[in-house]
Design a protein around this motif. Sequence first.
Motif, PDB file in Angstrom:
ATOM      1  N   ALA A 131       8.767   7.200   0.210  1.00 29.00           N
ATOM      2  CA  ALA A 131      10.011   7.200  -0.565  1.00 29.00           C
ATOM      3  C   ALA A 131      10.939   6.051  -0.173  1.00 29.00           C
ATOM      4  CB  ALA A 131      10.736   8.530  -0.392  1.00 29.00           C
ATOM      5  N   MET A 132      10.990   5.716   1.103  1.00 32.34           N
ATOM      6  CA  MET A 132      11.883   4.659   1.564  1.00 32.34           C
ATOM      7  C   MET A 132      11.443   3.296   0.998  1.00 32.34           C
ATOM      8  SD  MET A 132      13.260   4.168   5.482  1.00 32.34           S
ATOM      9  CE  MET A 132      11.665   4.460   6.177  1.00 32.34           C
TER      10      MET A 132
ATOM     11  N   GLU B 165      10.695   0.482  10.984  1.00 33.16           N
ATOM     12  CA  GLU B 165      10.279   1.884  10.916  1.00 33.16           C
ATOM     13  C   GLU B 165       8.838   2.003  10.441  1.00 33.16           C
ATOM     14  OE1 GLU B 165      10.522   5.848  11.489  1.00 33.16           O
ATOM     15  OE2 GLU B 165      12.055   4.403  12.020  1.00 33.16           O
ATOM     16  N   GLU B 166       8.448   1.135   9.538  1.00 34.48           N
ATOM     17  CA  GLU B 166       7.100   1.196   8.965  1.00 34.48           C
ATOM     18  C   GLU B 166       6.045   0.570   9.866  1.00 34.48           C
ATOM     19  OE1 GLU B 166       6.255   2.935   6.282  1.00 34.48           O
ATOM     20  OE2 GLU B 166       8.363   3.529   6.211  1.00 34.48           O
ATOM     21  N   ILE B 167       6.447  -0.418  10.682  1.00 33.63           N
ATOM     22  CA  ILE B 167       5.448  -1.040  11.545  1.00 33.63           C
ATOM     23  C   ILE B 167       5.406  -0.349  12.873  1.00 33.63           C
ATOM     24  CG2 ILE B 167       5.547  -3.291  10.433  1.00 33.63           C
ATOM     25  CD1 ILE B 167       7.272  -4.286  12.737  1.00 33.63           C
TER      26      ILE B 167
ATOM     27  N   LYS C 242       0.826  -1.216   0.000  1.00 33.42           N
ATOM     28  CA  LYS C 242       0.000   0.000   0.000  1.00 33.42           C
ATOM     29  C   LYS C 242       0.860   1.267   0.000  1.00 33.42           C
ATOM     30  CE  LYS C 242      -3.708  -2.150   2.694  1.00 33.42           C
ATOM     31  NZ  LYS C 242      -4.387  -2.128   3.997  1.00 33.42           N
ATOM     32  N   LYS C 243       2.105   1.153   0.461  1.00 32.00           N
ATOM     33  CA  LYS C 243       2.965   2.330   0.608  1.00 32.00           C
ATOM     34  C   LYS C 243       3.858   2.589  -0.601  1.00 32.00           C
ATOM     35  CE  LYS C 243       2.876   2.157   5.549  1.00 32.00           C
ATOM     36  NZ  LYS C 243       3.499   2.710   6.707  1.00 32.00           N
ATOM     37  N   ILE C 244       3.850   1.667  -1.571  1.00 36.80           N
ATOM     38  CA  ILE C 244       4.672   1.872  -2.761  1.00 36.80           C
ATOM     39  C   ILE C 244       4.143   3.099  -3.503  1.00 36.80           C
ATOM     40  CG2 ILE C 244       5.371   0.917  -4.994  1.00 36.80           C
ATOM     41  CD1 ILE C 244       5.176  -1.855  -3.725  1.00 36.80           C
ATOM     42  N   GLY C 245       5.021   4.017  -3.814  1.00 39.42           N
ATOM     43  CA  GLY C 245       4.650   5.249  -4.491  1.00 39.42           C
ATOM     44  C   GLY C 245       4.263   6.364  -3.534  1.00 39.42           C
ATOM     45  N   LYS C 246       3.953   6.015  -2.279  1.00 39.57           N
ATOM     46  CA  LYS C 246       3.574   7.013  -1.281  1.00 39.57           C
ATOM     47  C   LYS C 246       4.691   7.261  -0.270  1.00 39.57           C
ATOM     48  CE  LYS C 246      -1.199   5.511  -1.561  1.00 39.57           C
ATOM     49  NZ  LYS C 246      -2.247   4.735  -0.896  1.00 39.57           N
TER      50      LYS C 246
END
Length: 112
Positions: free
Chosen positions: A90-91, A110-112, A84-88
Amino acid sequence: YTDLITLYNFDRYLRDSLSRLLPGVEVYLKTSLARFLSTNYDNYKTPCSELPGGLVYLDNNIYISKKIKDVNIMLSTFAEELLKKIGKDAMITHHVVNYGGNIPIWVLFEEI
């Protein structure tokens, strides 16, 4: 009544104090765990494993064998959230584009 007010004020003070301290503790624990797992993985991985230390969480051998089903559900949930975070983010996009979607443990934490 005075004891009740005193207890309420102490509770509020304690809650406020902990809420200021917990974010720093959380970052420290995540960083320490990610660093420990990624740097010590080479000492514990099986000879047939070709995963680098940053992808230690993908090695089923580090988990209790009875819980592999739970691990697979957890990894699937991570993958869904990262997709879901691809494209939104940067990392995440950087690791998908440049490393074939291999998300290192420190980025995952970092994301969780």
